[in-house]
Design an enzyme around this catalytic site. Structure first.
Site, PDB file in Angstrom:
ATOM      1  N   TRP A  32       0.808  -1.218   0.000  1.00 60.81           N
ATOM      2  CA  TRP A  32       0.000   0.000   0.000  1.00 60.81           C
ATOM      3  C   TRP A  32       0.843   1.272   0.000  1.00 60.81           C
ATOM      4  O   TRP A  32       1.841   1.357   0.721  1.00 60.81           O
ATOM      5  CB  TRP A  32      -0.879  -0.004   1.257  1.00 60.81           C
ATOM      6  N   ASP A  35      -0.154   9.173   0.711  1.00 62.71           N
ATOM      7  CA  ASP A  35       0.464  10.489   0.490  1.00 62.71           C
ATOM      8  C   ASP A  35       1.950  10.526   0.123  1.00 62.71           C
ATOM      9  O   ASP A  35       2.762   9.833   0.745  1.00 62.71           O
ATOM     10  CB  ASP A  35       0.404  11.313   1.781  1.00 62.71           C
ATOM     11  N   PHE A  94       3.273   9.000  10.321  1.00 61.10           N
ATOM     12  CA  PHE A  94       2.347   9.617   9.374  1.00 61.10           C
ATOM     13  C   PHE A  94       3.079  10.650   8.518  1.00 61.10           C
ATOM     14  O   PHE A  94       4.271  10.869   8.653  1.00 61.10           O
ATOM     15  CB  PHE A  94       1.165  10.248  10.138  1.00 61.10           C
ATOM     16  N   SER A  95       2.299  11.325   7.695  1.00 62.83           N
ATOM     17  CA  SER A  95       2.889  12.192   6.668  1.00 62.83           C
ATOM     18  C   SER A  95       3.744  13.313   7.229  1.00 62.83           C
ATOM     19  O   SER A  95       3.549  13.764   8.356  1.00 62.83           O
ATOM     20  CB  SER A  95       1.777  12.785   5.810  1.00 62.83           C
ATOM     21  N   ARG A 162      -1.292  16.945  12.497  1.00 65.11           N
ATOM     22  CA  ARG A 162      -0.402  16.104  11.681  1.00 65.11           C
ATOM     23  C   ARG A 162       0.028  16.759  10.365  1.00 65.11           C
ATOM     24  O   ARG A 162      -0.444  17.802   9.995  1.00 65.11           O
ATOM     25  CB  ARG A 162      -1.076  14.769  11.374  1.00 65.11           C
ATOM     26  N   ASP A 163       0.935  16.063   9.710  1.00 66.31           N
ATOM     27  CA  ASP A 163       1.400  16.360   8.353  1.00 66.31           C
ATOM     28  C   ASP A 163       2.220  17.649   8.272  1.00 66.31           C
ATOM     29  O   ASP A 163       1.898  18.558   7.483  1.00 66.31           O
ATOM     30  CB  ASP A 163       0.201  16.413   7.368  1.00 66.31           C
ATOM     31  N   GLU A 217      -5.963  18.215   6.002  1.00 62.99           N
ATOM     32  CA  GLU A 217      -4.759  17.389   6.026  1.00 62.99           C
ATOM     33  C   GLU A 217      -3.712  17.972   5.069  1.00 62.99           C
ATOM     34  O   GLU A 217      -4.025  18.748   4.170  1.00 62.99           O
ATOM     35  CB  GLU A 217      -5.108  15.956   5.612  1.00 62.99           C
ATOM     36  N   TRP A 300      -9.318   8.421  -0.637  1.00 64.36           N
ATOM     37  CA  TRP A 300      -9.676   7.433   0.387  1.00 64.36           C
ATOM     38  C   TRP A 300     -10.896   6.596   0.036  1.00 64.36           C
ATOM     39  O   TRP A 300     -10.957   5.409   0.367  1.00 64.36           O
ATOM     40  CB  TRP A 300      -9.842   8.110   1.744  1.00 64.36           C
TER      41      TRP A 300
HETATM   42  C1  FRU Z   1      -3.870  11.951   4.310  1.00 65.84           C
HETATM   43  C2  FRU Z   1      -3.572  11.255   5.628  1.00 65.84           C
HETATM   44  C3  FRU Z   1      -2.696  12.134   6.491  1.00 65.84           C
HETATM   45  C4  FRU Z   1      -1.999  11.155   7.377  1.00 65.84           C
HETATM   46  C5  FRU Z   1      -1.809   9.983   6.457  1.00 65.84           C
HETATM   47  C6  FRU Z   1      -1.894   8.643   7.130  1.00 65.84           C
HETATM   48  O1  FRU Z   1      -4.174  11.096   3.281  1.00 65.84           O
HETATM   49  O2  FRU Z   1      -4.776  10.894   6.267  1.00 65.84           O
HETATM   50  O3  FRU Z   1      -3.394  13.139   7.178  1.00 65.84           O
HETATM   51  O4  FRU Z   1      -0.800  11.658   7.872  1.00 65.84           O
HETATM   52  O5  FRU Z   1      -2.794  10.071   5.446  1.00 65.84           O
HETATM   53  O6  FRU Z   1      -1.501   7.623   6.289  1.00 65.84           O
END
Ligand code: FRU
Length: 493
Positions: A32, A35, A94-95, A162-163, A217, A300
């Protein structure tokens, strides 16, 4: 517990034959991908990391996959860069983003921890963490997180934080991250630092006001063509005309940054891509000053791949962004042109009814078609087509819409098959550039004023292109096959 060596080993053992995957779009070696992360130039080489779970074709506890390129088109796989192997990121790396610094290539990502409270309820904490490396191996900082959830002002969400996207300006580092306020609305928070380790909260750079989805995000923030531009990927959008569709997508907030209040005064909000598959865009600046964007070419709610396919997810082609005459335009990086072969040109060709054009077929191509003004209702271009399959874009001249249709691409999921986009600034001659790479179509309208990205997993032997018009239309067409040299092309990607 996950570990990096195990992930690298798994990737090595289970790598999928590259002939079954796109030719020049980044895909995971196995499993899989979502991002793009850490899209950056380090020591002159382009690095792309990505959300990665090698062990399954579904999302799982996130690792960072890694690949590099000299030209955005030919990619070389590297071992995964991060695994969720520490207390502070045990439930996912995560991202995040990357930056070249004197101490090396610094990655800043979100460490996720899930905790079960005594009453059985679960809580999540998301915090920003750092790793530094030499372009291949990365070591997590001794002191992580570098931005703890407690550093957020009272009432801001610690579960949705996040991110991080980091950049440097006049000797100071800045970072934006996605977050939610007390009303559970999306916002982007801004931090500053002198050393990448100690960060001060500055402001809410921009917020949602409840209009664009909930959580925001994957923010990215940069200046371009005299404007300040914030990219965000909102979750849970409600459709708004044909500008925004339901679900996940990426918006560009275009305006002016006020360096006293540290806020973006937005003047215009537009969809970055009108397709079915586009999310979590991230940009870098090249040494020659170009702003290049890449995004996850999936979404998603849009998982349509065949069930027996053991890789899931791909990136868009890297695109150069330009702000021209009030429009945020995007076009495939110019490096793609080096890989054009087998040119086929038609000038002033009349298309009436349905036809195939000799020399115009294939699943890896770069095709530009101009439609001259005329007296017709609609014009359609179908691809990945044979007697069993077909996918198309149809131009409705009166409505000034382009409608994508993948109903007959071979998919067996009840997912969105048809989507329309409105041509916002119609020109006398409509110019369409279509990039096909086996399982995807990216359409750039009127020199990149609008874009539409979509995937389809039609068997590769369906490779006809069919043109159709209800009356007749005069077209100019140039088609190239995209070919990477044998041997070193997308080694293992
Ligand atoms: C966006 C997201 C981010 C997160 C990541 C997790 O697609 O939901 O916010 O960091 O994917 O895989």
């Amino acid at each position: 517990m996950f570990d990096l060596a195990k992930a690298a080993d798994y990737q090595e053992q289970h790598r999928i034959d590259k002939r079954k995957k796109p030719l020049f779009h980044v895909t995971p070696p196995v499993g899989w991908m979502n991002d793009p992360n850490g899209f950056s130039v380090y020591q002159g080489t382009v690095h792309l990391f990505y959300q990665y779970y090698p062990y399954n074709d579904r999302w799982g506890t996130m690792h960072w996959g890694h690949c590099i390129s000299e030209d955005f088109i030919k990619w070389q796989e590297l071992p995964p860069a991060l695994a969720p192997d520490m207390e502070y990121d045990k439930d996912g790396c995560f991202s995040g983003s990357a930056i070249e610094t004197p101490e090396g290539h610094v990655l800043i990502y979100t460490g996720v921890i899930e905790e079960t409270l005594q009453d059985g309820t679960k809580t999540i904490v998301q915090q920003q963490c750092l790793a530094v490396g030499d372009g291949v191996c990365y070591h997590k900082a001794e002191q992580n997180p570098i931005i703890a959830a407690e550093q957020l002002p009272q009432g801001f969400s610690r579960e949705d934080f996040r991110d991080p996207k980091v950049w440097q300006e006049n000797g100071t580092y800045y970072l934006v991250a996605g977050n939610k306020n007390e009303q559970q609305q999306g916002q982007v928070v801004l931090f500053e630092s002198k050393d990448l380790r100690t960060w001060n909260y500055l402001s809410v750079l921009a917020d949602n006001g409840g209009i664009y989805g909930n959580m925001w995000e994957c923010p990215d923030f940069f200046s371009l063509g005299g404007k300040d531009i914030l990219l965000v990927s909102p979750q849970d959008m409600r459709a708004d005309g044909v500008e925004f569709h339901n679900g996940n997508q990426t918006a560009a907030l275009i305006g002016t940054y006020d360096n006293q209040t540290h806020q973006l005064n937005e003047e215009q909000v537009v969809s970055l891509d009108y397709g079915t598959d586009f999310y979590a865009a991230q940009t870098l600046e090249t040494d020659d000053g170009r702003r290049i964007m890449i995004a996850w070419m999936q979404s998603w709610d849009m998982d349509i791949k065949p069930t027996d396919q053991k890789w899931n997810g791909m990136m868009t082609i890297p695109r150069q962004l330009e702000y021209r005459e009030g429009v945020l335009c995007q076009s495939p990086v110019r490096e793609l042109e080096q890989y054009r072969t087998e040119e086929v040109v038609y000038k002033g060709k009349i298309i009436s009814g349905e036809c195939r054009l000799p020399g115009v077929q294939g699943r890896e191509l770069d095709l530009t078609i101009e439609l001259e003004p005329g007296d017709y209702q609609w014009f359609r271009i179908s691809f990945a087509h044979n007697e069993s399959y077909s996918t198309s874009f149809c131009y409705d001249r009166a409505a000034q819409t382009l409608t994508f249709d993948r109903t007959y691409c071979g998919m067996i999921r009840d997912a969105v098959c048809e989507r329309s986009m409105k041509i916002k600034r119609p020109q006398p001659v409509l110019k369409l550039r279509l990039i096909l790479d086996r399982f995807s179509a990216e359409l750039f309208v009127n020199d990149g004023a609008q874009a539409f990205s979509a995937t389809f997993y039609t068997p590769l032997h369906a490779e006809d292109l069919v043109f159709a018009c209800d009356q007749s239309v005069k077209v100019n067409l140039v088609k190239y096959k995209i070919a990477l040299e044998e041997g070193n092309a997308n080694e293992n990607i």
